[in-house]
Design an enzyme around this catalytic site. Structure first.
Site: not given
Ligand code: TPP
Ligand code: TPP
Ligand code: MG
Ligand code: MG
Lengths: 355, 344, 355, 344
Positions: A86-87, A110, A112, A156
């Site tokens: 959960a960025e 990463f 992205g 990535h």
């Protein structure tokens, strides 16, 4: 990691030129950028009990690139912990922790996958200190393994520096070699402003000799400073992250033809060391800026504008940009055709010399 | 491996599959397993830079995908859905091309195959399924979108937004969460508050089903029921198929850092291939000759695909520029000229 | 809208200079940019049954700025509908609808709320066509009421053009006046690529005379073209959105001192009409680019770089940038001190003339 | 206004408040109402560019905030939490300064007030509450974070991520969803799949409570119980307070476009001020003299605040630059010089 990329793949070396590989083959008593970053985190955790390291797979696994290897064991699962995937929540968590007196060092696995967190980064992390008129502390260092060159899956290989450099309230840094990575990360963590810290994943395995007296004895530059990694007089190459090595490789080749290129490692991408870069360009009268990100609205335009604003009369040619193309970051065999090559850098040098 | 008691949502009980269907699906599972094994080998040989294995999830994938109507429905995968692709008839050489890093989304035709491009963003494709499904309803068509995602993906905000949108817009979509117990190095306990993804369905007023994801008939039956519900205007369903990631997250992963090898060994008893074979035998639906023939034919198919992907040509560099836009773009034309002069 | 800004507030006029207000006071038989955009949407819905309009409060309410007013009544609640508050989901919905043959025109209610949708915009909408090797159609026009100048709450004054111009696979457009807005939006919707369409909310209430023959008879420029909105010979001002008017006001004042400024409305921000802008700058030998967004890594750097790369020898001075400062977009009384003022534009003109 | 039957989560039954507490909270509600009325008037007079009224939500806000320990706990508001701020003792001139557009986050000290800066991103501050709460647990302190958000905000991905994180990390946080039935022009029916926000709690293994948000005692009691649970390590709770946005979304809004005036008229009977006054009277906890005194004193307070915010000085332009960073930033110093020379 997603879905397949990870630490130490053979693929990592694929994109490096022969010259770069040559440099990487070093004798023992050396350490990699990954090691240096790991030690910087270890130092930060040891010196300030408010420091916390968290993110996806950073705890038990030690991170997909092993940058956080051993930290949970040494500093405990309260201070080094895994989060759900959960960025946005991870950055939001960091904002709340910072408001409660902690010094969070979250990781986005990463590049992205920083996009889902952009709202929390831009609307919250970068603004909370301002919004609170300086009362809410926000000493967050957001680590993001970044840039391309390791034949990884989609998302990535992104270069986020232009996005974040545009955001008021953020600082942005990107190391280019192991020893510098150590200080750059520690300075970012020790500083009281939010920093987006972009780690060039294709350079994680680069090795450097450990200085006598250990890492802390490696030369340390002031916050915000760029550095000349190779002096020269015919043109200035400006780069950051993995492209610094590529520029050095280009400079090696140019030197064979008697062309002496100065290579500047920007290090801090926001605020950036405009005066020093412009001074170099004014001296050499020619500049080429190199980055992995697509051309349009990349940080190269900013560097070109800053240099031109400061050194217009001294420039013999417009600042050249050698960048990724304006296409989505490609897979495998197309990756080396997308990234700036040594040839493309030399073509640009030639263009500026012959302008 | 600790047993989980899935809470709220009704555990799905299976009816046995008709024998011909059971045999067909077993063969698909076997082919998937064999392709997967070849793919792991290709990675070892350096043909693939890395690979994500679906080993252990064959029943969850084949069982659910086989319930779809390949003429009407559309699947939205993440990156581990090899057996879904196989079941839907996707060109498997094109599918595996993504793992050879030839083209991120794969080299099959996603629109014709009704299987969206491979998507590496966990959670990201879930709202696409809702949009596609809404489009069916608006057009008065009867197709259903099937969204595949993992236990880890369930933590992403997009999954919540998608489920809420599906409920509010009555979209004909089936959410299939393959809970393989692990999201890279993180187990369910540290990923899923409450312990059950399917239990979330109730909060959206949606049907939620927990199914033994290694029981082919149960998965097939649950998906068939969900597809029928969606097709007849009954709205979305969330199916959580409890399965197991038998191998590492990817060929680059090292499970010894985070999970007990005993857990992996215990899994052998649950291997969905073993279980499906046993079920076929118990039902008298297949004999030794069937299994021998299946073994040989599936292996031949897997080898054909392996050879195909190994031999597939690399895409030309012009592909960098050719699919970005449909309409003319002068800046790209100029950059393509740079590429031709300085890179090609 | 969030929490308080909305259509037709008196505050809207506040940031306009006296010169701009003068222009806005027009006789009847005129229409506003808001009306023009509304008619473009109405035309698009009428001409192609695949067109769908959706977003937060766009249906029953007709949008917080009334840009979608009446569309649900005329085209039905299946084709013009309200969504829950979920920006990422809204764009994700559009991606799925596009893959199923629809032509979605979603709205993000305000610029600052595009950030939660960045992942779906960058990783999905912009890439799905590429990822699918051209098989998945992606004709989405994402409308975003944008830029500042209406004394709105936080996150209602953001300029997103640099962020989106940097993303491969996106086109970006921003209209500056009512008649052009009509064509620009229709071209964006009719085109088969994803477009981020940034509407200058401070100009929604600007009025223009309706041409004889109606809106469709207004002059239509090709996709991608910029336009000279005021010819001049001493320097070129480059702007987009609300800053075009401000540049025209500056040009009016400069004319009083005999300085003839050419004003270029960029219109398309990605891909942008570099050759035309550079040709103008080459002719006047001086250029000033003006935008609301913060300076660093803003689109001004890109414009400056593109112009300098093309017209280096013709330029008498470096391209000047007049932009917002590198600070979070401020509230009320600080807003006019943040946004480029006519004075700051004229200072920059003076700097380039005296260089 | 259609009655909603909240599904699953247990509707909370109130115990009556102790009389002195009830009187104190009534006065806070009345003060909030009066400040709100003054603020609407200030907008009409052009002092505020716009304003968001909390009219109708006084019981939900005062009742929940009064249960907090202002020494230990911390509130994370969105933008309509005027009465929460008042209850926590926030400087109300500084609070309203945000509505006069003097400074987005307000001119009060958020850290000292334990009430985070006003936040215009719906859903955005919810994960902050979880982070702050986690910080309490890690420090071994006993504070609880209280997160305020609306029914519309519940559709945002951030709210889901925050709830899942809170559950997995056992963060001492109380989520208070003020469901005022409308999210701008969109009613619950088109916003909340399943119809109940509190019902989502079960999916996170979290306590979920639906409470009559206009019943001061019920809200207070539910929040007190949730705070106790969190404080004693029992983890998060989600409270959905069912209330009503009595006025338009903001002073710029026009409800005639989307809601039935009859619904607003029917609300008058639920007015939490009327109800709380009736409860005080019925319990014999307050007499006419109390109400007269309260009326006068609260009005005086509201007028003081009105005059204060009207007279508050505009922030100097240097404030543009002064709060961006803590550490030196040469680029900003240079831009500040431009501002001094060309703008000031
Ligand atoms: C948005 C996003 N964040 C992070 C990642 C990195 N990543 C790739 S796979 C993975 C684990 C996913 O777990 P799960 O959803 O359970 O799927 P599984 O791999 O088990 O099939 C992670 C964190 C990603 N791909 N996308
Ligand atoms: C992320 C985000 N998206 C959109 C908006 C615009 N907006 C402001 S208020 C609002 C409605 C919010 O409804 P709800 O959460 O129920 O709160 P209420 O206004 O009823 O208190 C919307 C859509 C916003 N502020 N933030
Ligand atoms: Mg998993
Ligand atoms: Mg509401």
């Amino acid at each position: 990691m997603s879905p397949t990329a990870t630490a130490g793949t053979a693929a990592a070396a694929t994109a490096a030129t022969a010259a770069e590989r040559g440099r990487a083959a070093a004798p023992p008593a050396h350490l990699t950028m990954r090691d240096a970053l790991n030690r910087a985190l270890d130092t930060a955790l040891a010196e300030d009990p408010a420091t916390l390291v968290f993110g996806e797979d950073v705890g038990r696994l030690g991170g997909v690139f092993r940058v956080t290897d051993g930290l949970q064991r040494r500093h405990g699962a309260d201070r080094v912990f895994d989060t759900p995937i959960a960025e946005s929540g991870i950055v939001g968590l960091a904002v709340g922790l910072a408001m409660n007196g902690w010094r969070p060092v979250p990781e986005i696995q990463f590049d992205g996958f920083a996009y889902p967190a952009v709202d929390q980064i831009v609307n919250q992390m970068a603004r909370m200190h301002y919004r609170s008129r300086g009362t809410a502390p926000m000493p967050i260092t957001l680590r993001v393994p970044s840039f391309g060159g390791i034949q990884a899956p989609e998302h990535h290989g992104e270069s986020l520096e232009a996005l974040f450099a545009h955001v008021p309230g953020l600082r942005v840094a990107a190391p280019a070699d192991p020893l510098d990575a150590y200080h750059l990360l520690l300075q970012s963590i020790r500083g009281d402003d939010p920093v987006v810290f972009l780690e060039p994943k294709s350079r994680y395995w680069d090795r450097a000799p450990l200085p006598e007296g250990g890492l802390a004895a490696a030369p340390e530059l002031p916050v915000g400073a760029s550095r000349v990694v190779r002096p020269g007089r015919h043109a200035t190459l400006v780069a950051w992250g993995a492209m610094v090595r590529r520029c050095l490789a280009a400079a090696d080749l140019a030197a064979e033809d008697g062309v002496e290129l100065e290579v500047v490692d920007l290090r801090w991408l926001k605020p950036l060391d405009a005066d020093a870069v412009a001074a170099s360009a004014a001296r050499t009268r020619r500049a080429v800026v190199v980055h992995e990100a697509p051309l349009t609205a990349g940080l190269g335009g900013e560097v070109a504008a800053l240099v031109t604003e400061r050194a217009f009369r001294d420039l013999a040619a417009p600042v050249q940009r050698v960048t990724g193309f304006d296409v989505p970051y490609p897979a495998g065999p197309l990756e080396p055709q997308y990234l700036p090559t040594v040839d493309r850098i030399l073509f640009a040098v030639q263009r500026t010399l012959e302008y | 491996m600790p047993t989980r008691e899935p809470p709220d949502p009704r555990p799905h009980r299976a009816r046995p599959l008709p024998p011909d269907l059971a045999r067909r699906l077993y063969r698909l599972m076997l082919t998937a397993r064999m392709i997967d094994t070849e793919a792991v080998a290709l990675q070892r040989q350096g043909v693939f830079p890395a690979y994500v294995s679906l080993r252990g999830q064959e029943a969850a994938q084949v069982g659910s995908a086989a319930a779809m109507d390949p003429e009407r429905d559309f699947a939205f995968p993440t990156y581990r859905e090899l057996a879904v692709a196989l079941t839907l008839g996707v060109d498997m050489v094109g599918y595996l091309a993504s793992h050879r890093a030839l083209w991120h989304g794969g080299l099959y035709d996603p629109m014709a195959s009704r299987f969206a491009p491979i998507n590496a963003v966990v959670g990201g494709p879930v709202p696409h399924a809702v949009g596609w499904a809404l489009g069916e309803r608006l057009a008065g068509r009867t197709g259903v979108a099937v969204s595949y995602f993992g236990d880890g993906a369930s933590s992403e905000g997009d999954v919540h937004e998608a489920m809420n949108l599906a409920g509010v817009l009555t979209a004909p979509v089936v959410f299939v969460c393959q809970n393989n117990r692990w999201a890279l190095s993180v187990p369910n306990e540290r990923q899923i508050a409450g312990g059950s993804v399917a239990a979330r369905a109730a909060g959206y007023g949606m049907a939620g089903v927990t199914v033994d994801g290694d029981d082919l008939a149960a998965v097939h039956d649950a998906t068939r029921a969900a597809l029928e519900r969606a097709r007849s205007g009954g709205g979305p369903t969330l199916i959580e198929a409890l399965t197991y990631r038998a191998g590492p997250h990817s060929t680059s992963d090292d499970t010894s850092r985070y999970r007990d090898p005993a857990e992996e060994r215990a899994w052998a008893d649950r291997d969905p291939l073993v279980r499906t074979r046993a079920a076929l035998e118990a039902a008298g639906a297949a004999d030794a000759a069937f299994f021998a023939a299946a073994e040989a034919e599936c292996r031949a198919e897997a080898e054909r695909i392996r050879d195909g992907v190994s031999a597939a040509p690399e895409p030309p560099g012009t592909d960098l520029f050719d699919h970005v836009f449909r309409e003319p773009a002068p800046h790209l034309a100029a950059q393509r000229r740079v590429w031709e002069e300085e890179v090609r």
